[in-house]
Design an enzyme around this catalytic site. Structure first.
Site, PDB file in Angstrom:
ATOM      1  N   LYS A  25      71.538  16.484  23.781  1.00  0.00           N
ATOM      2  CA  LYS A  25      72.193  16.272  22.484  1.00  0.00           C
ATOM      3  C   LYS A  25      73.241  17.357  22.205  1.00  0.00           C
ATOM      4  O   LYS A  25      74.378  17.052  21.866  1.00  0.00           O
ATOM      5  CB  LYS A  25      71.157  16.251  21.336  1.00  0.00           C
ATOM      6  CG  LYS A  25      70.108  15.147  21.493  1.00  0.00           C
ATOM      7  CD  LYS A  25      69.126  15.118  20.336  1.00  0.00           C
ATOM      8  CE  LYS A  25      68.263  16.366  20.202  1.00  0.00           C
ATOM      9  NZ  LYS A  25      67.359  16.615  21.345  1.00  0.00           N
ATOM     10  N   ARG A  61      64.602  14.193  12.025  1.00  0.00           N
ATOM     11  CA  ARG A  61      63.493  14.276  12.980  1.00  0.00           C
ATOM     12  C   ARG A  61      62.279  13.505  12.465  1.00  0.00           C
ATOM     13  O   ARG A  61      61.293  13.388  13.181  1.00  0.00           O
ATOM     14  CB  ARG A  61      63.051  15.723  13.178  1.00  0.00           C
ATOM     15  CG  ARG A  61      64.027  16.605  13.916  1.00  0.00           C
ATOM     16  CD  ARG A  61      63.904  16.419  15.414  1.00  0.00           C
ATOM     17  NE  ARG A  61      63.580  17.614  16.151  1.00  0.00           N
ATOM     18  CZ  ARG A  61      64.455  18.516  16.573  1.00  0.00           C
ATOM     19  NH1 ARG A  61      65.712  18.408  16.284  1.00  0.00           N
ATOM     20  NH2 ARG A  61      64.055  19.533  17.293  1.00  0.00           N
ATOM     21  N   ARG A  78      66.723  25.490  31.087  1.00  0.00           N
ATOM     22  CA  ARG A  78      67.793  25.736  30.102  1.00  0.00           C
ATOM     23  C   ARG A  78      67.941  27.235  29.833  1.00  0.00           C
ATOM     24  O   ARG A  78      66.963  27.956  29.678  1.00  0.00           O
ATOM     25  CB  ARG A  78      67.478  25.022  28.786  1.00  0.00           C
ATOM     26  CG  ARG A  78      68.470  25.407  27.683  1.00  0.00           C
ATOM     27  CD  ARG A  78      68.534  24.411  26.562  1.00  0.00           C
ATOM     28  NE  ARG A  78      67.300  24.318  25.804  1.00  0.00           N
ATOM     29  CZ  ARG A  78      67.110  23.421  24.818  1.00  0.00           C
ATOM     30  NH1 ARG A  78      68.063  22.544  24.531  1.00  0.00           N
ATOM     31  NH2 ARG A  78      65.974  23.398  24.172  1.00  0.00           N
ATOM     32  N   ARG A 102      65.112  30.408  25.691  1.00  0.00           N
ATOM     33  CA  ARG A 102      64.514  30.318  24.355  1.00  0.00           C
ATOM     34  C   ARG A 102      63.001  30.408  24.476  1.00  0.00           C
ATOM     35  O   ARG A 102      62.417  29.845  25.392  1.00  0.00           O
ATOM     36  CB  ARG A 102      64.882  28.972  23.700  1.00  0.00           C
ATOM     37  CG  ARG A 102      66.233  28.991  23.032  1.00  0.00           C
ATOM     38  CD  ARG A 102      66.727  27.629  22.614  1.00  0.00           C
ATOM     39  NE  ARG A 102      65.739  26.762  21.967  1.00  0.00           N
ATOM     40  CZ  ARG A 102      66.019  25.529  21.532  1.00  0.00           C
ATOM     41  NH1 ARG A 102      67.231  25.029  21.685  1.00  0.00           N
ATOM     42  NH2 ARG A 102      65.086  24.803  20.962  1.00  0.00           N
ATOM     43  N   ARG A 126      56.191  20.332  21.916  1.00  0.00           N
ATOM     44  CA  ARG A 126      57.422  19.735  21.370  1.00  0.00           C
ATOM     45  C   ARG A 126      57.537  18.282  21.780  1.00  0.00           C
ATOM     46  O   ARG A 126      57.992  17.445  21.003  1.00  0.00           O
ATOM     47  CB  ARG A 126      58.637  20.537  21.840  1.00  0.00           C
ATOM     48  CG  ARG A 126      58.711  21.889  21.130  1.00  0.00           C
ATOM     49  CD  ARG A 126      59.693  22.806  21.779  1.00  0.00           C
ATOM     50  NE  ARG A 126      61.047  22.330  21.656  1.00  0.00           N
ATOM     51  CZ  ARG A 126      62.029  22.706  22.470  1.00  0.00           C
ATOM     52  NH1 ARG A 126      61.787  23.541  23.469  1.00  0.00           N
ATOM     53  NH2 ARG A 126      63.234  22.251  22.285  1.00  0.00           N
TER      54      ARG A 126
END
Ligand code: ADP
Ligand code: ADP
Length: 225
Positions: A17, A92, A131, A164, A175
């Protein structure tokens, strides 16, 4: 008939995204609001919102709706959003989507399209594990799929790249569960409104971008006939 582009990006964590948002805001020249980035800034600044949000974010849970809805309502009412906006990471939950619809209705506007980037759980795990983000402005990289030119350094601003905390394995699992339980119902929500557009997030970054742009061009043509 409206030429506004009031866009929402939907999809599991790691679907791409943010990566696509960075490209789309250039194509369409609309402002981009990422609730994840807004929250991480609030945490870094130690603001009241940040202090309240941190525990939820660290565990991979969603921040309660009441903490986030006003931020976005304010954002879409801002003058720079008059010709459109791109929301990344919002809504969300169904109540967040309802709050957005209500705020837009108050401005005689509606969501133009909800762009869903689909990716299966196994691929989500690979995406999030690899990531890396830059410490200056959150530019995104991937160790395997989109590595920086110099290891550990952002190509765009030279800042240090980090992982992160919520991209570590035990939090990723939470998540994903939260996505399936609380966010995925939005797929049906926007489908029922005739606003959903689906994209295969397992394709390369450029291919996904091309598909979204083609869909947006069709949408604009449909609007003008
Ligand atoms: P999201 O905002 O949905 O959480 P990101 O845009 O941050 O996702 O992308 C997650 C990770 O996957 C990043 O490391 C990014 O570089 C990488 N990535 C994004 N899109 C693709 C793609 N189409 N193919 C391979 N890797 C991708
Ligand atoms: P990703 O796209 O990789 O899942 P984000 O950067 O969008 O991650 O979000 C990181 C975290 O910030 C989420 O796990 C959640 O705790 C919080 N968050 C972001 N957006 C929202 C939102 N709209 N509602 C509630 N919590 C949110």
């Amino acid at each position: 008939m409206s030429q506004e582009l009031n866009l929402i990006l939907l999809g599991p964590p790691g679907a791409g995204k943010g990566t696509q948002a960075a490209r789309l805001v250039q194509d369409f020249n609309i402002p981009w609001a990422s609730t994840g980035d807004m929250l991480r800034t609030a945490v870094a600044e130690g603001s009241e919102l940040g202090i309240k949000a941190k525990g939820f974010m660290d565990s991979g849970a969603l921040v309660p709706d009441e903490l986030i809805v006003d931020l976005i309502v304010e954002r879409v009412r801002n003058a720079d959003s008059a010709d459109g906006f791109l929301l990344d990471g919002y809504p969300r939950t169904i109540p967040q989507a309802d709050a957005l619809a209500e705020a837009l209705q108050g401005l005689s506007r509606t969501v133009t399209a909800a762009l869903l980037i689909e990716l299966d759980d196994e691929e989500v795990i690979r995406r999030l594990s690899g990531r890396r983000v830059c410490t200056a402005s959150g530019h995104g990289y991937h160790l395997d799929f989109d590595p920086p030119k110099h290891e550990g350094i952002c190509d765009q601003d030279g800042s240090r790249l980090i992982q992160r905390d919520d991209d570590k394995p035990d939090v990723i699992k939470n998540r994903l569960e939260v996505y399936h339980a609380q966010t995925k119902p939005l797929v049906e929500y926007y489908e029922n409104l005739g606003l959903l557009r689906r994209f295969d997030g397992s394709r390369g970054q450029t291919e996904v971008h091309d598909h979204i742009r083609a869909a947006m061009a069709t949408l604009r043509l449909e609007e003008t006939v």
